[in-house]
Write an enzyme that holds these catalytic residues in place. Structure first.
Site, short mmCIF file in Angstrom:
data_model
loop_
_atom_site.label_atom_id
_atom_site.label_comp_id
_atom_site.label_asym_id
_atom_site.label_seq_id
_atom_site.Cartn_x
_atom_site.Cartn_y
_atom_site.Cartn_z
N ARG B 132 0.82 -1.32 0.11
CA ARG B 132 0.13 -0.09 -0.04
C ARG B 132 0.80 1.19 -0.05
O ARG B 132 0.44 2.37 0.51
CB ARG B 132 -0.82 -0.05 1.17
CG ARG B 132 -1.91 -1.19 1.08
CD ARG B 132 -3.05 -0.85 2.04
NE ARG B 132 -4.04 -2.11 2.06
CZ ARG B 132 -3.67 -3.14 3.06
NH1 ARG B 132 -2.98 -3.02 4.15
NH2 ARG B 132 -4.79 -4.11 3.13
N LYS B 154 1.39 11.05 -11.61
CA LYS B 154 0.45 10.26 -12.36
C LYS B 154 1.03 8.89 -12.69
O LYS B 154 2.25 8.87 -13.24
CB LYS B 154 0.15 10.95 -13.74
CG LYS B 154 -1.21 11.79 -13.57
CD LYS B 154 -1.75 11.99 -14.96
CE LYS B 154 -2.68 13.18 -15.06
NZ LYS B 154 -3.20 13.01 -16.35
N GLU B 196 5.75 17.06 -26.25
CA GLU B 196 5.50 17.47 -24.86
C GLU B 196 5.83 18.78 -24.60
O GLU B 196 5.21 19.64 -24.11
CB GLU B 196 5.76 16.44 -23.77
CG GLU B 196 5.06 14.93 -24.13
CD GLU B 196 3.85 15.02 -23.53
OE1 GLU B 196 2.98 15.85 -23.23
OE2 GLU B 196 3.10 13.75 -23.74
N LYS B 238 4.75 22.62 -15.27
CA LYS B 238 4.17 21.45 -14.81
C LYS B 238 3.96 21.48 -13.42
O LYS B 238 2.69 21.31 -12.89
CB LYS B 238 4.95 20.09 -15.30
CG LYS B 238 3.88 19.07 -14.77
CD LYS B 238 3.95 17.80 -15.72
CE LYS B 238 2.93 16.74 -15.19
NZ LYS B 238 2.86 15.49 -15.98
N GLU B 248 -6.22 16.19 -10.90
CA GLU B 248 -6.72 16.66 -12.18
C GLU B 248 -8.49 16.79 -11.84
O GLU B 248 -9.21 16.15 -12.65
CB GLU B 248 -6.49 15.60 -13.15
CG GLU B 248 -6.79 15.72 -14.65
CD GLU B 248 -6.20 15.11 -15.71
OE1 GLU B 248 -4.89 14.83 -15.72
OE2 GLU B 248 -6.79 14.30 -16.60
N ARG B 252 -5.45 20.51 -14.35
CA ARG B 252 -4.47 19.64 -14.81
C ARG B 252 -4.70 19.30 -16.26
O ARG B 252 -3.88 18.81 -17.09
CB ARG B 252 -4.23 18.76 -13.68
CG ARG B 252 -3.09 18.09 -14.04
CD ARG B 252 -2.48 16.97 -12.87
NE ARG B 252 -1.69 16.29 -13.43
CZ ARG B 252 -0.85 15.44 -12.80
NH1 ARG B 252 -0.99 15.40 -11.32
NH2 ARG B 252 0.21 14.73 -13.07
N ASN B 256 -3.43 18.27 -21.09
CA ASN B 256 -3.21 16.91 -22.24
C ASN B 256 -3.82 17.60 -23.62
O ASN B 256 -4.31 16.64 -24.36
CB ASN B 256 -4.49 16.25 -21.55
CG ASN B 256 -4.13 15.45 -20.44
OD1 ASN B 256 -2.80 14.96 -20.33
ND2 ASN B 256 -4.98 15.04 -19.53
N HIS B 259 -3.70 14.90 -26.59
CA HIS B 259 -3.56 13.35 -26.02
C HIS B 259 -4.99 12.73 -26.53
O HIS B 259 -4.69 11.61 -26.42
CB HIS B 259 -3.50 13.73 -24.41
CG HIS B 259 -1.87 13.74 -24.07
ND1 HIS B 259 -1.31 15.28 -24.42
CD2 HIS B 259 -1.32 13.32 -23.49
CE1 HIS B 259 -0.07 15.17 -24.07
NE2 HIS B 259 0.00 14.00 -23.41
N HIS B 263 -3.85 9.56 -28.00
CA HIS B 263 -4.17 8.36 -27.54
C HIS B 263 -4.97 7.25 -28.37
O HIS B 263 -4.80 6.15 -28.51
CB HIS B 263 -4.91 8.24 -26.12
CG HIS B 263 -4.10 8.61 -24.88
ND1 HIS B 263 -4.94 9.10 -23.72
CD2 HIS B 263 -3.01 8.96 -24.97
CE1 HIS B 263 -3.90 9.76 -22.98
NE2 HIS B 263 -2.68 9.31 -23.52
N HIS B 276 4.15 7.64 -28.02
CA HIS B 276 3.15 8.43 -27.53
C HIS B 276 3.42 9.79 -27.94
O HIS B 276 2.56 10.62 -28.12
CB HIS B 276 3.46 8.29 -25.89
CG HIS B 276 2.73 9.10 -25.09
ND1 HIS B 276 1.39 9.26 -25.16
CD2 HIS B 276 3.09 10.37 -24.32
CE1 HIS B 276 0.73 10.21 -24.22
NE2 HIS B 276 1.92 10.94 -23.85
#
Lengths: 374, 374
Positions: B132, B154, B196, B238, B248, B252, B256, B259, B263, B276
């Site tokens: 955990r 992330k 990016e 960032k 997010e 945030r 993207n 993206h 994606h 990517h």
């Protein structure tokens, strides 16, 4: 004027888990699951609701829960996993993700964990991970899950080399303990749940321990008043501890009396052979005996714990075919272990627990003494 | 008098991610990885350190990193995963758990993610879940990872039905961007990272966009001063956004840009066929064109983005064999989608982004226009 969803809920005892913006209530009472009002706080007519359950519970309670949820959601589906601790792994967790993605479930999706500790732990962990977190609700259907595993946000799956090794701290939106569902719980599962109930008395609340000694037979007979008191008191104790130490930095570890020995028995015998509560029951007897040998608590108190565990219908001796060396090996990968040292939750006075190491020879001696004859 | 570990670290630019008790620094400079002083803040002589890397990076940097970590830990090992986005799944994540449990790694274990975005996302997610949560450090070895994926917490793995669908928000202890390692980065990966970098200019900082137009050739040639400025500026932007919206909830999402389309291209072509950054580069051109068609930004600005993406060595047209209907299907399972509506990050003015829906016919038209001839 708008009525808050909580006010629409049916009458039930409420225990609040106080964790700032992650606070949530535990509802305890009869006839909660089938009552649509119970689920009003989660209502979102644009959201998808997924009930995750197992084959055993599905047949009993999935349809009534789905009917009670239907007025609140755009769509309700049920995913049924096989029943048993042996299925609490990454492969079966992935079945939940398969279902969510197959249904194009978005971030508003609410998961409902309908079942015992295995279903609750897996569903909670799936909710923690899916899209990095979606809401979920615990609907525990075993006594063990109602008093312990569904409360406090510990979620996880097992790994072949250790129990609950892969997981997250992730809090539900609410926990609904419907006492009616305990009527269909097998006696063996009832006893397993009583192990966690006894734990609260043995390690934290000596007054509750006395109450348990007077009401253990009533609890085994599913007496409603006794169950209401026991579930409520356990949730109150757990709420106070989780509120003070959500991520088990220290205090929360005392909720694990008997779990170090118990996990070793469960893992050593193969998950499912011993129920978790059976391991904890026997483990508490070992932890109490170890505490007495180390002079931390009286032998009389250790005997008192053993007597109550036995009256709850639980084993008080370890399995004949599990040698002490195997316990040590398994306990070294316990999450409390540090730098190779096994750390135990021990009784440091009556109903007072402490986390510490113990000399290996004394541990071996305790296990040997408390192992059933072959 | 004790010297704080940070003071012992080598000279480097520092950008701080401010998240209360989860705050951490990003170090940006040359010759950081091989310098034992870099890792002083994580020093724990009783702890196990596990470097997770891939086959490509292992051969270049695992041994020097292990040597630099050795003085600080009881034991250092390296786990090498296969290289590629196609391996970013639950099965390969489980290899990390196998190694940790096989080594009896306890809660003090520190994971070091040595590699690009795939290694960083998987190692971070493994650290989030193991017992955990155990500490981890990002050591990004690609430009893309240095400016984007290693910063902000992330973490995730992919599912056959969607990218990054299973993950957690989980912050590292520090991020170490050693610019020397970019010398060995293939040109195609360098371009992917620049996608990016351009994103920050296009959607947030118009001054940085102008700087990029003047320095894009220097960046492709790995000019050290240009790289230092670009990596630092991206991390600063960032940091400010992640500090304001860790999970997010809103803001945030503007990180993207490109993206949603990107994606879809990545998933539609099979992970690994397009990098990517290549998907993001082409996706930004599509998002800018969509913004212009909706009257949110000038066509001239959309052309400016397209020209810069092209100069970075990135594709500006979608693959010929991916029809618009397939994009729509894939975009509906994007994490930003809600109640079946696809939500795009669009340009709402020059270097200003907004998250919103768009009419499906316009989206289809944009994809058709910006698809390579078969």
């Amino acid at each position: 004027m708008q009525t808050s969803p909580e006010l629409l809920q049916p009458a039930a005892a409420r225990v609040q888990i106080a964790l700032g913006d992650r606070s949530y209530p535990i509802l305890i009472g009869g006839d909660l699951l089938r009552d649509a009002r119970t689920w009003a706080p989660q209502a979102d007519r644009k959201a998808f609701a997924l009930i995750v359950t197992n084959t055993t519970v599905d047949a009993l309670y999935a349809a009534p829960l789905a009917a009670a949820l239907a007025p609140h959601f755009a769509r309700v589906r049920t995913l049924t996993l096989p029943d048993g601790e042996v299925y609490k792994d990454l492969a079966h967790l992935n079945l939940i993700f398969d279902e969510l993605l197959g249904q194009e479930a978005d971030r508003r999706t609410v998961l409902f964990a309908l079942g015992g500790g295995v279903v609750g732990d897996m569903t909670g962990f799936a909710a923690a991970c899916y899209m990095r977190g979606v809401p979920f609700v615990q609907v525990p259907t075993t006594l063990l899950a109602q008093v312990d595993s569904s409360v406090g946000g510990k979620t996880a799956v097992n790994h072949p080399l250790g129990k609950n090794m892969i997981g997250a701290f992730y809090q539900p939106q609410q926990v609904v303990c419907d006492l009616d569902v305990l009527d269909t719980l097998p006696d063996r599962e009832m006893s397993a749940g009583l192990a966690e109930v006894i734990k609260y008395g043995a390690s934290i609340d000596v007054e509750f321990l006395g109450w348990l000694e007077r009401h253990i037979d009533a609890l085994r007979a599913r007496d409603r008043d006794a169950l209401t008191h026991a579930v409520r008191r356990c949730c109150e104790i757990k709420a106070s501890i989780v509120g003070a130490d959500e991520k088990e930095a220290g205090l929360r570890a005392i909720l694990n009396l008997g779990h170090t020995f118990g996990h070793a028995i469960e893992a050593g015998m193969g998950y499912g052979a011993w129920l978790h509560g059976e391991g904890v029951g026997c483990g508490m007897v070992m932890a109490a005996e170890l505490s007495a040998r180390l002079g931390l608590v009286s032998t009389a108190f250790a005997r008192r714990i053993e007597a109550l565990v036995a009256r709850a219908g639980l084993p008080v001796r370890g399995p004949a075919d599990l040698p002490p060396a195997r316990y040590l090996e398994l306990m070294r990968v316990d999450k409390k272990a540090q730098g190779g040292d096994i750390r135990f939750v021990l009784l440091d006075g009556e109903s007072h627990a402490v986390v510490r190491t113990a000399p290996e020879d004394v541990v071996v001696d305790v296990i040997t003494t408390l192992t059933a004859a072959a």
